[in-house]
Scaffold this motif. Structure first.
Motif, PDB file in Angstrom:
ATOM      1  N   SER A 106      42.249 -10.633  10.455  1.00  0.00           N
ATOM      2  CA  SER A 106      41.042 -10.637  11.218  1.00  0.00           C
ATOM      3  C   SER A 106      41.062  -9.241  12.091  1.00  0.00           C
ATOM      4  N   ARG A 107      42.325  -8.742  12.556  1.00  0.00           N
ATOM      5  CA  ARG A 107      42.278  -7.763  13.461  1.00  0.00           C
ATOM      6  C   ARG A 107      43.455  -6.833  13.218  1.00  0.00           C
ATOM      7  N   PRO A 108      43.361  -6.252  11.836  1.00  0.00           N
ATOM      8  CA  PRO A 108      44.564  -5.337  11.500  1.00  0.00           C
ATOM      9  C   PRO A 108      44.857  -4.211  12.349  1.00  0.00           C
ATOM     10  N   GLU A 109      44.057  -3.644  13.319  1.00  0.00           N
ATOM     11  CA  GLU A 109      44.261  -2.568  13.894  1.00  0.00           C
ATOM     12  C   GLU A 109      45.279  -2.962  15.289  1.00  0.00           C
ATOM     13  N   LEU A 110      45.644  -4.333  15.477  1.00  0.00           N
ATOM     14  CA  LEU A 110      46.524  -4.828  16.429  1.00  0.00           C
ATOM     15  C   LEU A 110      47.937  -4.757  16.001  1.00  0.00           C
ATOM     16  N   ARG A 111      48.870  -4.528  16.880  1.00  0.00           N
ATOM     17  CA  ARG A 111      50.382  -4.156  16.463  1.00  0.00           C
ATOM     18  C   ARG A 111      51.114  -5.006  17.367  1.00  0.00           C
ATOM     19  N   PHE A 112      52.219  -5.501  17.041  1.00  0.00           N
ATOM     20  CA  PHE A 112      53.162  -6.051  17.932  1.00  0.00           C
ATOM     21  C   PHE A 112      54.875  -5.493  17.802  1.00  0.00           C
ATOM     22  N   SER A 113      55.163  -5.078  18.934  1.00  0.00           N
ATOM     23  CA  SER A 113      56.484  -4.621  18.910  1.00  0.00           C
ATOM     24  C   SER A 113      57.360  -5.457  20.109  1.00  0.00           C
ATOM     25  N   ALA A 114      58.628  -5.915  19.874  1.00  0.00           N
ATOM     26  CA  ALA A 114      59.223  -6.681  20.609  1.00  0.00           C
ATOM     27  C   ALA A 114      59.776  -5.754  21.792  1.00  0.00           C
ATOM     28  N   ALA A 115      59.424  -4.523  21.908  1.00  0.00           N
ATOM     29  CA  ALA A 115      60.107  -3.677  22.878  1.00  0.00           C
ATOM     30  C   ALA A 115      59.723  -4.423  24.306  1.00  0.00           C
ATOM     31  N   GLY A 116      60.743  -4.169  25.129  1.00  0.00           N
ATOM     32  CA  GLY A 116      60.756  -5.012  26.439  1.00  0.00           C
ATOM     33  C   GLY A 116      61.063  -6.458  26.277  1.00  0.00           C
ATOM     34  N   PRO A 135      47.121 -19.920  20.884  1.00  0.00           N
ATOM     35  CA  PRO A 135      45.627 -19.019  20.859  1.00  0.00           C
ATOM     36  C   PRO A 135      45.339 -18.652  19.427  1.00  0.00           C
ATOM     37  N   LEU A 136      46.169 -19.351  18.415  1.00  0.00           N
ATOM     38  CA  LEU A 136      45.913 -19.233  16.824  1.00  0.00           C
ATOM     39  C   LEU A 136      44.358 -19.066  16.697  1.00  0.00           C
ATOM     40  N   GLN A 137      43.474 -20.382  16.823  1.00  0.00           N
ATOM     41  CA  GLN A 137      42.258 -20.241  16.585  1.00  0.00           C
ATOM     42  C   GLN A 137      41.343 -19.227  17.147  1.00  0.00           C
ATOM     43  N   GLU A 138      41.376 -18.622  18.180  1.00  0.00           N
ATOM     44  CA  GLU A 138      40.837 -17.577  18.670  1.00  0.00           C
ATOM     45  C   GLU A 138      41.193 -16.292  18.511  1.00  0.00           C
ATOM     46  N   LEU A 139      42.540 -16.043  17.900  1.00  0.00           N
ATOM     47  CA  LEU A 139      42.786 -14.879  17.516  1.00  0.00           C
ATOM     48  C   LEU A 139      42.543 -14.759  15.852  1.00  0.00           C
ATOM     49  N   ARG A 140      42.541 -15.903  15.217  1.00  0.00           N
ATOM     50  CA  ARG A 140      41.982 -15.773  13.741  1.00  0.00           C
ATOM     51  C   ARG A 140      40.874 -15.746  13.685  1.00  0.00           C
ATOM     52  N   ALA A 141      39.902 -16.047  14.744  1.00  0.00           N
ATOM     53  CA  ALA A 141      38.408 -15.758  14.592  1.00  0.00           C
ATOM     54  C   ALA A 141      38.104 -14.322  15.027  1.00  0.00           C
ATOM     55  N   GLY A 142      39.071 -13.596  15.549  1.00  0.00           N
ATOM     56  CA  GLY A 142      38.888 -12.317  15.886  1.00  0.00           C
ATOM     57  C   GLY A 142      38.685 -12.015  17.239  1.00  0.00           C
ATOM     58  N   THR A 143      38.795 -13.077  18.152  1.00  0.00           N
ATOM     59  CA  THR A 143      38.472 -12.895  19.583  1.00  0.00           C
ATOM     60  C   THR A 143      39.993 -13.330  20.220  1.00  0.00           C
ATOM     61  N   GLY A 144      40.129 -13.858  21.100  1.00  0.00           N
ATOM     62  CA  GLY A 144      41.397 -14.344  21.978  1.00  0.00           C
ATOM     63  C   GLY A 144      42.063 -13.109  22.741  1.00  0.00           C
ATOM     64  N   ASP A 145      42.907 -13.358  23.173  1.00  0.00           N
ATOM     65  CA  ASP A 145      43.786 -12.287  24.258  1.00  0.00           C
ATOM     66  C   ASP A 145      44.817 -12.015  23.625  1.00  0.00           C
ATOM     67  N   TRP A 146      44.833 -10.957  22.852  1.00  0.00           N
ATOM     68  CA  TRP A 146      45.915 -10.189  22.411  1.00  0.00           C
ATOM     69  C   TRP A 146      47.065 -10.035  23.451  1.00  0.00           C
ATOM     70  N   ASP A 147      46.868  -9.357  24.280  1.00  0.00           N
ATOM     71  CA  ASP A 147      47.893  -8.949  25.147  1.00  0.00           C
ATOM     72  C   ASP A 147      48.462 -10.199  26.106  1.00  0.00           C
TER      73      ASP A 147
END
Length: 225
Positions: A214-224, A158-170
């Protein structure tokens, strides 16, 4: 060989350089043969082949990609990827099986990454909802695979979509957690290939770096995981 495959192979050999071939072998390893053609020459050769053989159908494109890939020469395999990238609009859900085989055999960032980012990702992005759900189930399986290169491909797709500010982060987060939790066979025997131990894990960092811009508000945690 088919006429298009013969044209591509001969053109790549004309662009060969033994110095570049030795440099590629030193950098990428001896698992493949190398003509020593530049990346620009590979792209130009595929472009010329598509001009000479216009109107290739889905079956012709995929068959040609397999024909190029079958010979273990780095530049031929890169040409197969460029061919698929150039015709990604023709690709179908069912082609993920072929692409999975390519990823399993590639075992190099220089082949796995463009397969994931430039072929698998755009293929899935172009599917309708029903087919995309089916494709996502395939990537779910890749993300759980002991093979680190399949995990890497699932994560980078999903790199292209996420880099463009779209894409499914979840979806990416789900795949990242699956990958980190994936069991390893035989004390990580699947990760014993060169660079395998970090291949999947560093893919997460590539995505996080792209999203941070592109989407600095998103955060990733390996929890789970």
């Amino acid at each position: 060989m088919s006429d298009p495959a013969d044209f591509i192979d001969l053109a790549l050999q004309r662009e060969a350089s033994w110095i570049r071939a030795e440099q590629s072998r030193d950098r990428l390893g001896s698992g493949l043969r190398y003509y020593g053609s530049s990346v620009g020459a590979v792209r130009g050769t595929v472009r010329d082949a598509l001009r000479r053989h216009q109107g290739l159908t889905h079956d012709e494109v995929t068959a040609l990609s397999s024909e190029l890939w079958a010979v273990p020469v780095f530049e031929r395999r890169l040409a197969a990827i460029v061919l698929l990238q150039s015709n990604v609009r023709l690709l179908r859900n069912s082609d993920l099986t072929r692409l999975e085989g390519f990823v399993r055999e590639a075992r190099l960032r220089e082949l796995v990454d463009p397969l994931a980012v430039d072929v698998v990702g755009p293929l899935i992005a172009g599917l309708d909802l029903v087919r995309r759900v089916r494709a996502d189930s395939v990537l779910d399986r890749w993300a759980r695979e002991p093979d680190p290169w399949l995990r890497r491909a699932a994560l980078l797709s999903p790199l292209q979509e996420l880099r463009a500010g779209t894409g499914d982060w979840d979806r990416f987060v789900r795949h990242a957690r699956m990958s980190l939790a994936s069991p390893r066979r035989g004390s990580e025997a699947a990760d014993s290939v060169p660079d395998g131990a970090t291949a999947a894990r560093e893919a997460i960092d590539v995505i996080l770096d792209a999203v941070a811009k592109s989407r600095p508000e998103l955060r990733f945690s390996a929890a789970g995981a």
